[in-house]
Design a protein around this motif. Structure first.
Motif, PDB file in Angstrom:
ATOM      1  N   GLY A 666       0.788  -1.143   0.074  1.00  0.00           N
ATOM      2  CA  GLY A 666      -0.057  -0.245  -0.074  1.00  0.00           C
ATOM      3  C   GLY A 666       0.658   1.156  -0.055  1.00  0.00           C
ATOM      4  O   GLY A 666       1.865   1.296   0.684  1.00  0.00           O
ATOM      5  N   PHE A 674      -3.783   3.497  -1.631  1.00  0.00           N
ATOM      6  CA  PHE A 674      -3.952   3.106  -0.538  1.00  0.00           C
ATOM      7  C   PHE A 674      -2.980   3.632   0.495  1.00  0.00           C
ATOM      8  O   PHE A 674      -1.724   3.848   0.167  1.00  0.00           O
ATOM      9  N   LEU A 679      -2.498  -2.254   3.600  1.00  0.00           N
ATOM     10  CA  LEU A 679      -3.294  -3.417   2.767  1.00  0.00           C
ATOM     11  C   LEU A 679      -3.313  -4.660   3.476  1.00  0.00           C
ATOM     12  O   LEU A 679      -2.151  -4.855   4.464  1.00  0.00           O
ATOM     13  N   ASN A 730      -1.324  -7.396  -3.447  1.00  0.00           N
ATOM     14  CA  ASN A 730      -1.762  -7.262  -2.096  1.00  0.00           C
ATOM     15  C   ASN A 730      -0.658  -8.124  -1.179  1.00  0.00           C
ATOM     16  O   ASN A 730       0.001  -8.651  -1.773  1.00  0.00           O
ATOM     17  N   ARG A 752      -5.869  -6.010  -4.751  1.00  0.00           N
ATOM     18  CA  ARG A 752      -6.095  -4.393  -5.007  1.00  0.00           C
ATOM     19  C   ARG A 752      -5.635  -3.728  -6.176  1.00  0.00           C
ATOM     20  O   ARG A 752      -4.628  -4.356  -6.794  1.00  0.00           O
ATOM     21  N   GLN A 778     -11.008  -2.231  -4.797  1.00  0.00           N
ATOM     22  CA  GLN A 778     -11.062  -2.020  -3.405  1.00  0.00           C
ATOM     23  C   GLN A 778     -11.937  -2.700  -2.688  1.00  0.00           C
ATOM     24  O   GLN A 778     -12.944  -3.097  -3.090  1.00  0.00           O
ATOM     25  N   ASP A 793     -11.200  -0.524   2.948  1.00  0.00           N
ATOM     26  CA  ASP A 793      -9.666  -0.180   2.483  1.00  0.00           C
ATOM     27  C   ASP A 793      -9.389   1.286   2.902  1.00  0.00           C
ATOM     28  O   ASP A 793     -10.354   2.169   2.805  1.00  0.00           O
TER      29      ASP A 793
END
Length: 806
Positions: A666, A674, A679, A730, A752, A778, A793
């Motif tokens: 992320g 993100f 994540l 992810n 994601r 997401q 998320d």
């Protein structure tokens, strides 16, 4: 009237001749023996300087010829404005008038050039503090300064030299500059093009009529050197597409009466398009014809490509160089069939003589020590010339990252046809870097990271870095130092110490802490010129502090790992079986980097692999990772890049996997859009909370794609780029937690993804990456099952960082 004028002119010439003869007779001195020599008029020059330069001594015979030689010798010193010799009773009296000495050289009004650099340039030609003032030299400096301003498109620049006399026969020298406004390119035209549109050809130029970003790129400021480079790009564009006889007929640069606007017109003749009929080899190839043929990149049946011809002749020359033939000559002679538009190329080679390197000289390194550069050289003195080793040496010096430019020239040794000298010249750049990072989230508003590093401490080539993170969730202090030549064989050694305090991301503020402290040592062993293997060992401790003992603010997974228990009714943590664990991690890694640039790569690959094993202490685990980057040049303006990362970790020896060793995803460098490291699996939420702490995972998969394009209005400037990207990935748990529902487990296992745009800028502080991402895949909040809520998320659309890549 004409006769009277002729008689007057003859009488005047006769009078002048008579006067000259009488003057010569008057100044002529009969030879005599010098009884003594005296010097008059000295102020700062030592008398010994005069006596050492005079070609006369006491007791010598003086005559007019030797007197003239003495005057010339003193003038040649450059110290005197006037020199005379008088004779009194066989005593030579040398009367001198010293030149003023320069007390100070200053520049006023110079904005385009650095004042210190100008003073250094004048010092190299003899115009500096403490030197004799020479008006001719000052005039040349003034004209050169004007030429330099013209090269920067400042045609109206005015330079006035002021000489101010001060006490003790000294002067202050001041160059007052009125720079004016730079001349701008108003229009650029190409005349004679038929195969390609004018717009297509002008897109190849770095100089143009400007756009809204011209204030930054300065692409509309005329430079003859840049224009020549653009013309070579134009020539290459045609020649690589079969236009063998392409030529640039003329280049016209017209300046407006007010010297503020320029128009450029390039007249070209395209010629016909030719196809390669065949390639032949002639000359002396050292009996290795088949080896040389394998280096040929010219392809019969395809359009003539000048780059392929250049690559082939260069490859031949370099291959000759590997056998010591530094001056091999390789020429590509075309046989043109204009009826069928075909060309046959004959590659003629003459290896000339074999030579060896006498000496390697290094220049331009004002800060970096010679040793730091020389130890990267694989071409040694007193050994046979080897072109491959010289190229490798040049690349190794460039990869140090301490220089903006590295050049190696081969120089013949006069009188020694079998010897050459190598001159390596470098242009140093600042090696201190500052790294800044920031992000915005609802949890901590603005988070900042800070780092400062010096890659070339005191010119030694050693690295020293300090990293600080002020995030509310992750506070870090680390110090790292690297000696790239711990041994003479090039084995590197890295020491690191660190202290971090972290709290996983959570929706409610808690005061629990995970403190990690320790140190490590790592060695890098070069197994080849492009491959390095790393070995390391560390000692570290993890200490868990539940803070205020409020259980529901403390991640369940951490309480489980450290054996913490809580009172079911009050929610207070009663005790932790192991409030700290320690370990001895061993690591081994491999890296290979053949990118053309570390800052703005356009081609090449970067690969890294690493394995870490918890070999001692309370932690028994192994953790592996592999990353791959590759850059593809689509054209001069566009670059496509891919990046992939995978990781896998697992515990062994009947020990639980240390949760704080998880992979994270992320944010920048991962899946943009993100929040950083948000994540993957979440901790079990308690007491009505819908979100749990981000725990990371033992599996990781990330994939990124980027297309880099010129920034609108910035032309072909590579320091400021616009890029579009697609990220997917992810982190995943190694096994399913029994407390999770099927819906929660599936939500954690989903990939994601995001798309977005970003700006890449090579700023004075380092590479800056700004990204705006839109998540396209997401997890939304799902409260269908209140006892097993699925949290949404954490989105962070705008992110930037200085000192990061990809």
């Amino acid at each position: 009237m004409n006769k009277k004028f002729s008689r007057f002119r003859l009488r005047s010439v006769a009078m002048l001749v008579a006067s000259a003869l009488s003057a010569t007779a008057a100044w002529a001195i009969e030879p005599f023996t010098v009884r003594d020599i005296r010097v008059e008029g000295l102020q700062r020059v030592e008398p010994g300087t005069i006596f050492a330069s005079l070609p006369l001594r006491v007791g010598d015979t003086y005559n007019d010829e030797r007197g003239s030689a003495a005057i010339r010798a003193l003038f040649d010193l450059g110290l005197f404005k006037d020199v005379r010799i008088d004779v009194v009773d066989n005593v030579l009296v040398v009367i001198v008038e010293e030149r003023p000495t320069i007390a100070d050289v200053d520049f006023v009004g110079t904005k385009e050039f650095d004042k210190a650099a100008l003073q250094k340039a004048l010092r190299e030609v003899g115009l500096a503090d403490g030197r004799p003032y020479d008006k001719a030299l000052a005039d040349r400096a003034e004209q050169e300064l004007k030429r330099q301003y013209i090269s920067r498109s400042l045609y109206n620049a005015q330079v006035v030299t002021t000489v101010t006399p001060i006490e003790r026969n000294r002067v202050n020298l001041t160059f007052t500059v009125t720079e004016g406004e730079p001349a701008r390119i108003r229009e650029v035209h190409i005349v004679g093009n038929k195969a390609f549109s004018e717009g297509t050809l002008l897109d190849l130029f770095d100089q143009d009529a400007g756009g809204w970003m011209s204030w930054y790129t300065k692409s509309n400021q005329y430079s003859r050197a840049k224009l020549n480079a653009d013309l070579e790009t134009l020539r290459s564009y045609y020649i690589t597409r079969g236009y063998l006889e392409f030529r640039i007929d003329s280049t016209q640069v017209a300046i407006s009466p007010d010297r503020q606007d320029l128009s450029i017109t390039v007249n070209i003749t395209e010629g016909e398009k030719f196809v390669v009929a065949g390639v032949k080899l002639e000359g002396n190839y050292l009996g290795r014809d088949d080896e040389f043929k394998s280096l040929v990149t010219i392809k019969p049946g395809e359009p003539y490509n000048g780059e392929q011809v250049t690559e082939t002749t260069k490859a031949f020359t370099d291959y000759f160089g590997t056998f010591g033939y530094a001056f091999a000559r390789v020429q590509a002679e075309p046989e043109i069939d204009r009826v069928n538009n075909r060309v046959t190329l004959t590659l003629k080679a003459e290896p000339s003589r074999r030579v060896y390197v006498r000496r390697v000289a290094v220049a331009g390194n004002n800060k970096t020590r010679d040793e730091v550069i020389r130890r990267e050289f694989r071409q040694y003195e007193a050994s046979w010339y080897d072109g491959d080793k010289i190229k490798l040496s040049r690349d190794r010096v460039d990869r140090l990252g301490f220089f903006t430019d590295v050049n190696v020239e081969t120089q013949e040794v006069p009188g020694s046809p079998d010897q050459v000298d190598l001159a390596i010249s470098v242009t140093e750049k600042p090696t201190g870097t500052l790294q800044l990072g920031a992000g915005f989230s609802s949890a901590e508003k603005v988070s900042l990271t800070f780092g400062i590093a010096q890659e070339n401490v005191f010119g030694s080539g050693n690295y020293l870095g300090l990293q600080v993170n002020t995030s509310k969730y992750a506070r870090t202090l680390s110090l790292t130092t690297t000696d790239p030549y711990f041994t003479k064989d090039g084995i590197s050694r890295t020491f690191g110490v660190f202290h971090t305090t972290t709290r996983p991301y959570y929706s409610v503020d808690g005061d629990y802490r995970l403190v990690n402290e320790g140190g490590s040592v790592r060695f890098g062993v070069p197994f080849s010129e492009v491959d390095t293997i790393f070995f390391g060992i560390g000692l570290e401790r993890y200490r868990f502090d539940p803070g205020g003992n409020v259980a529901y603010l403390t991640p369940q997974s951490y309480r489980t790992y450290f054996g913490c228990t809580a009172n079911a009714s009050t929610g207070l943590v009663t005790a932790c079986a192991n409030d700290s664990v320690w370990g001895v991690p061993l690591s081994i890694g491999w890296s290979r980097d053949d990118r053309d640039s570390a800052l703005v790569p356009t081609r090449g690959k970067l690969q890294r692999a690493n394995l870490e094993v918890g070999a001692g202490g309370d932690m028994k685990y192994w953790k592996s990772s592999y990353s791959y980057q590759q850059f593809f040049p689509i054209s001069k303006q566009y670059t496509f890049a891919i990046n992939g990362e995978v990781g896998y970790a697992k515990a062994y020896g009947n020990k639980p996997y240390p949760i704080f060793k998880n992979f994270y995803a992320g944010g920048l460098g991962s899946v943009r859009g993100f929040e950083q490291n948000s994540l993957g699996p979440r901790d079990v939420p308690l007491f009505g909370q819908t979100e749990g702490a981000a725990l990371g995972g033992t599996k990781k998969a990330i994939f990124n794609m980027e297309l880099s394009t010129p920034f609108p209005g910035a032309g072909n400037d590579r320091t400021l780029r616009l890029y579009g990207f697609f990220d997917v990935g992810n982190v995943f748990a190694g096994s399913r937690d029994s407390t999770l529902s099927d819906a929660q487990w599936k939500a954690q296992q989903k990939l994601r993804a995001s798309v977005g745009l970003g700006i890449s800028w090579i700023s004075p502080l380092g590479p800056l990456r700004l990204a705006y991402a839109i998540p396209v895949k997401q997890q939304k909040e799902d409260l269908t099952d209140p006892s097993h809520p699925i949290p949404k998320d954490r989105i962070q659309r705008l992110q930037f960082q200085i000192g990061t890549s990809f």
